[in-house]
Design a protein around this motif. Structure first.
Motif, PDB file in Angstrom:
ATOM      1  N   TYR A  44       0.868  -1.187   0.000  1.00  0.00           N
ATOM      2  CA  TYR A  44       0.000   0.000   0.000  1.00  0.00           C
ATOM      3  C   TYR A  44       0.899   1.230   0.000  1.00  0.00           C
ATOM      4  N   MET A  45       0.675   2.093  -0.989  1.00  0.00           N
ATOM      5  CA  MET A  45       1.664   3.092  -1.371  1.00  0.00           C
ATOM      6  C   MET A  45       1.382   4.502  -0.837  1.00  0.00           C
ATOM      7  N   GLY A  46       0.612   4.598   0.229  1.00  0.00           N
ATOM      8  CA  GLY A  46       0.488   5.878   0.917  1.00  0.00           C
ATOM      9  C   GLY A  46      -0.488   6.857   0.298  1.00  0.00           C
ATOM     10  N   GLN A  47      -0.146   8.151   0.393  1.00  0.00           N
ATOM     11  CA  GLN A  47      -1.093   9.229   0.049  1.00  0.00           C
ATOM     12  C   GLN A  47      -1.627   9.153  -1.370  1.00  0.00           C
ATOM     13  N   LYS A  48      -0.815   8.661  -2.300  1.00  0.00           N
ATOM     14  CA  LYS A  48      -1.235   8.621  -3.711  1.00  0.00           C
ATOM     15  C   LYS A  48      -2.113   7.418  -4.036  1.00  0.00           C
ATOM     16  N   ASP A  49      -2.166   6.445  -3.121  1.00  0.00           N
ATOM     17  CA  ASP A  49      -2.804   5.144  -3.366  1.00  0.00           C
ATOM     18  C   ASP A  49      -4.259   5.193  -2.910  1.00  0.00           C
ATOM     19  N   SER A  50      -5.191   5.168  -3.861  1.00  0.00           N
ATOM     20  CA  SER A  50      -6.615   5.327  -3.523  1.00  0.00           C
ATOM     21  C   SER A  50      -7.161   4.193  -2.666  1.00  0.00           C
ATOM     22  N   ALA A  51      -6.436   3.060  -2.589  1.00  0.00           N
ATOM     23  CA  ALA A  51      -6.876   1.941  -1.753  1.00  0.00           C
ATOM     24  C   ALA A  51      -6.194   1.934  -0.386  1.00  0.00           C
ATOM     25  N   ALA A  52      -5.322   2.900  -0.121  1.00  0.00           N
ATOM     26  CA  ALA A  52      -4.546   2.914   1.122  1.00  0.00           C
ATOM     27  C   ALA A  52      -5.267   3.688   2.221  1.00  0.00           C
ATOM     28  N   HIS A  53      -4.975   3.324   3.465  1.00  0.00           N
ATOM     29  CA  HIS A  53      -5.598   3.998   4.604  1.00  0.00           C
ATOM     30  C   HIS A  53      -5.164   5.454   4.705  1.00  0.00           C
ATOM     31  N   ALA A  54      -3.994   5.772   4.137  1.00  0.00           N
ATOM     32  CA  ALA A  54      -3.476   7.139   4.228  1.00  0.00           C
ATOM     33  C   ALA A  54      -3.691   7.922   2.929  1.00  0.00           C
ATOM     34  N   PHE A  55      -4.618   7.471   2.096  1.00  0.00           N
ATOM     35  CA  PHE A  55      -4.903   8.160   0.836  1.00  0.00           C
ATOM     36  C   PHE A  55      -5.193   9.642   1.092  1.00  0.00           C
ATOM     37  N   TYR A  82      -9.152  -8.814  12.508  1.00  0.00           N
ATOM     38  CA  TYR A  82      -7.912  -8.056  12.685  1.00  0.00           C
ATOM     39  C   TYR A  82      -6.916  -8.432  11.597  1.00  0.00           C
ATOM     40  N   LEU A  83      -6.186  -7.425  11.101  1.00  0.00           N
ATOM     41  CA  LEU A  83      -5.211  -7.630  10.036  1.00  0.00           C
ATOM     42  C   LEU A  83      -3.869  -7.054  10.475  1.00  0.00           C
ATOM     43  N   LEU A  84      -2.808  -7.592   9.887  1.00  0.00           N
ATOM     44  CA  LEU A  84      -1.453  -7.251  10.311  1.00  0.00           C
ATOM     45  C   LEU A  84      -0.685  -6.568   9.189  1.00  0.00           C
ATOM     46  N   ASP A  85      -0.141  -5.415   9.514  1.00  0.00           N
ATOM     47  CA  ASP A  85       0.557  -4.578   8.544  1.00  0.00           C
ATOM     48  C   ASP A  85       1.924  -4.191   9.109  1.00  0.00           C
ATOM     49  N   VAL A  86       2.872  -3.983   8.222  1.00  0.00           N
ATOM     50  CA  VAL A  86       4.200  -3.471   8.594  1.00  0.00           C
ATOM     51  C   VAL A  86       4.359  -2.093   7.964  1.00  0.00           C
ATOM     52  N   ALA A  87       4.655  -1.090   8.763  1.00  0.00           N
ATOM     53  CA  ALA A  87       4.908   0.239   8.202  1.00  0.00           C
ATOM     54  C   ALA A  87       6.222   0.225   7.434  1.00  0.00           C
ATOM     55  N   ALA A  88       6.174   0.737   6.202  1.00  0.00           N
ATOM     56  CA  ALA A  88       7.363   0.798   5.365  1.00  0.00           C
ATOM     57  C   ALA A  88       7.719   2.266   5.105  1.00  0.00           C
ATOM     58  N   GLN A  89       8.953   2.489   4.754  1.00  0.00           N
ATOM     59  CA  GLN A  89       9.507   3.826   4.489  1.00  0.00           C
ATOM     60  C   GLN A  89       9.719   4.607   5.794  1.00  0.00           C
ATOM     61  N   GLU A  90      10.292   5.788   5.640  1.00  0.00           N
ATOM     62  CA  GLU A  90      10.673   6.554   6.829  1.00  0.00           C
ATOM     63  C   GLU A  90       9.435   7.072   7.570  1.00  0.00           C
ATOM     64  N   LYS A  91       9.676   7.498   8.813  1.00  0.00           N
ATOM     65  CA  LYS A  91       8.602   8.036   9.642  1.00  0.00           C
ATOM     66  C   LYS A  91       7.846   9.128   8.875  1.00  0.00           C
ATOM     67  N   ASP A  92       6.547   9.141   9.026  1.00  0.00           N
ATOM     68  CA  ASP A  92       5.643  10.100   8.391  1.00  0.00           C
ATOM     69  C   ASP A  92       5.460   9.869   6.892  1.00  0.00           C
ATOM     70  N   VAL A  93       5.984   8.762   6.368  1.00  0.00           N
ATOM     71  CA  VAL A  93       5.677   8.332   4.989  1.00  0.00           C
ATOM     72  C   VAL A  93       4.791   7.082   5.137  1.00  0.00           C
ATOM     73  N   PRO A  94       3.455   7.261   5.036  1.00  0.00           N
ATOM     74  CA  PRO A  94       2.525   6.221   5.480  1.00  0.00           C
ATOM     75  C   PRO A  94       2.277   5.104   4.458  1.00  0.00           C
ATOM     76  N   GLN A  95       3.331   4.362   4.137  1.00  0.00           N
ATOM     77  CA  GLN A  95       3.180   3.207   3.263  1.00  0.00           C
ATOM     78  C   GLN A  95       3.263   1.932   4.106  1.00  0.00           C
TER      79      GLN A  95
END
Length: 208
Positions: A44-55, A82-95
């Motif tokens: 999930y690719m963050g702000q640009k990703d329309s399916a992401a939680h941080a869209f 419940y689902l399990l996710d790993v935060a990727a990229q640096e802090k404040d980059v919500p992927q």
């Protein structure tokens, strides 16, 4: 205790998602250790990703772990699972990387007491594996994988013979990113969600 895991910022998130396939996911549960090889995951690719939680930069109390440093545990619930996710990229980059399925190898008896579904149905989906692990809350949010009871072992792993990709599951109505091939899986592994029986590699389960 580390405050991040630099591995999860060492490459683009879609590449990292492929990299975790074959790694050993474990959880030191109150009943004992459970775990297995990761066979399916989604990027999930963050702000640009329309399916992401941080869209579009959406940031709430519930998705805040996604904004944490690389390697942060992000557990969330959807439709009562419940689902399990790993935060990727640096802090404040919500992927993030959603762990979708594992091939169980550790503590199968414990997992069967938690989720009374033998065979591939034990862990062939993101909600199923969390139920099998016995995780039904978000208490481990903000921890770093490897610092607490959840660990993804980068050394103890199997190598997929072929990594296949498809559109992500359950996001069909989530805009123009819904059809992007950001779901990656070990081709031929029977624990991949939705795999057809004729596509299962009965000999090697998709491993080299």
């Amino acid at each position: 205790m580390s405050k991040s895991d630099p591995f999860y910022a060492s490459a683009p998130t879609d590449q990292l998602t492929k990299s975790v396939l074959g790694m050993l996911l474990t959880y030191d549960s109150p009943k004992g250790r459970v775990g297995g090889w990761i066979v399916e995951a989604e990027a999930y690719m963050g702000q640009k990703d329309s399916a992401a939680h941080a869209f579009k930069g959406r940031r709430t109390a519930s998705n805040e772990p996604l904004y944490g440093p690389p390697g942060t545990v992000y557990i969330y619930s959807i439709h009562g699972r419940y689902l399990l996710d790993v935060a990727a990229q640096e802090k404040d980059v919500p992927q993030g990387i959603l762990i979708r399925a594992i091939q169980p190898t550790i503590g199968e008896g414990i997992m069967l007491t938690n989720r009374k579904k033998p065979g591939v149905s034990l862990t062939n989906g993101p909600g199923k594996l969390m139920e099998a692990f016995g995780i039904a809350d978000k208490k481990m949010n903000f921890e770093i994988f490897g610092d607490g009871r959840l660990k993804i072992d980068k050394q103890q792993r199997k190598m997929p013979a072929t990594i296949a990709s498809s559109n992500r599951i359950g996001v069909a109505n989530q805009g123009d990113w819904a059809t992007k091939p950001l779901r990656y899986f070990v081709k031929g592994n029977p624990y991949v969600s939705g795999i057809r029986k004729r596509d299962v590699d009965q000999t090697h389960f998709g491993w080299r």
